[in-house]
Design a protein around this motif. Structure first.
Motif, PDB file in Angstrom:
ATOM      1  N   LEU A 278      24.975  42.892  11.091  1.00 43.34           N
ATOM      2  CA  LEU A 278      25.942  43.964  10.914  1.00 43.34           C
ATOM      3  C   LEU A 278      26.326  44.128  11.873  1.00 43.34           C
TER       4      LEU A 278
ATOM      5  N   PHE B 264      26.460  38.061   8.439  1.00 43.42           N
ATOM      6  CA  PHE B 264      27.707  38.154   7.948  1.00 43.42           C
ATOM      7  C   PHE B 264      28.598  38.517   9.382  1.00 43.42           C
ATOM      8  N   THR B 265      29.856  37.830   9.040  1.00 37.32           N
ATOM      9  CA  THR B 265      31.048  37.442   9.566  1.00 37.32           C
ATOM     10  C   THR B 265      31.882  38.556   9.672  1.00 37.32           C
ATOM     11  N   LEU B 266      32.328  39.385  10.301  1.00 45.88           N
ATOM     12  CA  LEU B 266      33.164  40.324  10.238  1.00 45.88           C
ATOM     13  C   LEU B 266      34.666  39.753   9.559  1.00 45.88           C
TER      14      LEU B 266
ATOM     15  N   SER C 223      35.686  36.999   7.920  1.00 43.70           N
ATOM     16  CA  SER C 223      35.341  36.251   6.666  1.00 43.70           C
ATOM     17  C   SER C 223      34.956  37.193   5.902  1.00 43.70           C
ATOM     18  N   SER C 224      34.834  38.691   6.510  1.00 47.10           N
ATOM     19  CA  SER C 224      34.053  39.703   5.069  1.00 47.10           C
ATOM     20  C   SER C 224      35.249  40.360   4.271  1.00 47.10           C
ATOM     21  N   SER C 225      34.821  40.377   2.895  1.00 40.24           N
ATOM     22  CA  SER C 225      36.135  41.782   2.688  1.00 40.24           C
ATOM     23  C   SER C 225      36.188  43.497   3.169  1.00 40.24           C
TER      24      SER C 225
ATOM     25  N   THR D 120      29.943  48.238   2.437  1.00 40.95           N
ATOM     26  CA  THR D 120      29.665  46.665   2.832  1.00 40.95           C
ATOM     27  C   THR D 120      27.850  47.129   3.041  1.00 40.95           C
TER      28      THR D 120
ATOM     29  N   THR E  47      26.056  47.375  -0.656  1.00 42.23           N
ATOM     30  CA  THR E  47      26.024  45.410  -1.262  1.00 42.23           C
ATOM     31  C   THR E  47      25.505  45.089  -0.912  1.00 42.23           C
TER      32      THR E  47
END
Ligand code: CP
Length: 304
Positions: A41, A67-69, A71-73, A83, A86
């Protein structure tokens, strides 16, 4: 050790064990029984740390969770804790985190059970950079005791300076700083020397990148090189066996003259090579040697 967050949490014995393990992993083919996942991350840009963790994880037989910042929630406001919680729930064996906030891990370490490996926290620490720097120095000199190490440049904004200065001092090196007065850090009690004194006395000259992203105004340029950096003329005054290090990325022509980046005393690209083995050793220590392991299969993979 459950997590790797700050160098002060790592005992001297653990440091030497990691260096030894990195050396073994550099030259040994070990079959690992794993099909675990490790998530990387990165909330700040990175080339070396992110990619060398990925290489290290793959060499140890782990799948990497990308993990791409953007496109992440996180974009919908999800907290760092949620995060990481999860990622843990999805079955990851460990998580590597780089984050702009100092001590971001304080909010995580109580409830997160899988190992957290700090890939850099704001101006705080960069423990795996420190370990790979230690490995590079140890490879060269076989000891830390009595070595004169000068860390030069943007001390106040550098997580590398903090991790390295305190750890090298703990291991017996004589550490000094060099750099512009406005970037000195009064919280770190080390003597300051001029670049002229640094080059003629040090065994290791560790240059730091100017952290423009942490400054209000962009600084640096050829004036910086002349006043505080490693020029071709200064390099000629270095002791015969002394080495040049830099965590990179390098601002060529600012912290160091362009032609010195790959000169015979430079260990800058060797540091990057060593980073893979150190990160393998850290993962191995946290997940296999007394740490927790979420391995779920016995599929065999080989180190290449
Ligand atoms: N040395 C270092 O941390 O480089 P990156 O920012 O490219 O990871």
């Amino acid at each position: 050790m459950q997590h790797l967050l700050k160098m002060s949490d790592v005992t001297e014995l653990e440091i030497y064990n990691i260096l030894k393990s990195a050396k073994e992993l550099q030259s040994t083919t070990i079959p690992f029984n794993t099909q675990g996942f490790i998530a990387n991350l990165f909330f700040e840009p990175s080339t070396r740390t992110k990619l060398s963790f990925e290489v290290a994880e793959k060499k140890l037989g782990y799948e990497t969770i990308d993990f791409t910042l953007e496109s992440s929630s996180v974009q919908k406001g999800e907290s760092l804790y949620d995060t990481v919680r999860t990622i843990e729930s999805l079955g990851a064996s460990a998580v590597v985190i780089r984050h702009p906030e100092d001590n971001y891990f304080e909010a995580l370490k109580t409830n997160i059970q899988i190992p957290i490996i700090n890939g850099g926290d704001g101006k705080g620490e960069h423990p795996t950079q420190c370990l790979l720097d230690l490995y590079t120095i140890y490879e060269e000199f076989g000891t830390f005791t009595g070595l004169k190490v000068v860390i030069a440049g943007d001390i106040r904004h550098s997580r590398v300076a903090r991790s390295n200065a305190l750890t090298l001092q703990r291991l017996g090196a004589n550490v000094a700083f060099s750099g512009p007065s406005e970037w000195q850090d009064n919280n770190l009690q080390f003597p300051y020397v001029s670049m002229g004194e640094a080059v003629s006395t040090c065994d290791v000259l560790m240059l730091l990148r100017i952290q423009n992203e942490r400054h209000d105004a962009e600084l640096g340029g050829s004036d910086y090189l002349t006043q505080y950096g490693l020029t071709v003329e200064r390099e000629k005054k270095m002791k015969e066996k002394s080495i040049i290090m830099h965590p990179a990325p390098v601002n060529r022509g600012v912290e160091i003259a362009d032609e010195l980046v790959e000169c015979s005393r430079s260990r800058i690209f060797q540091q990057m090579k060593n980073g893979v083995f150190i990160r393998m050793a850290v993962i191995h220590m946290l997940l296999h040697k007394g740490g927790v392991s979420n391995e779920t299969t016995t599929k065999k993979r080989s180190l290449i």
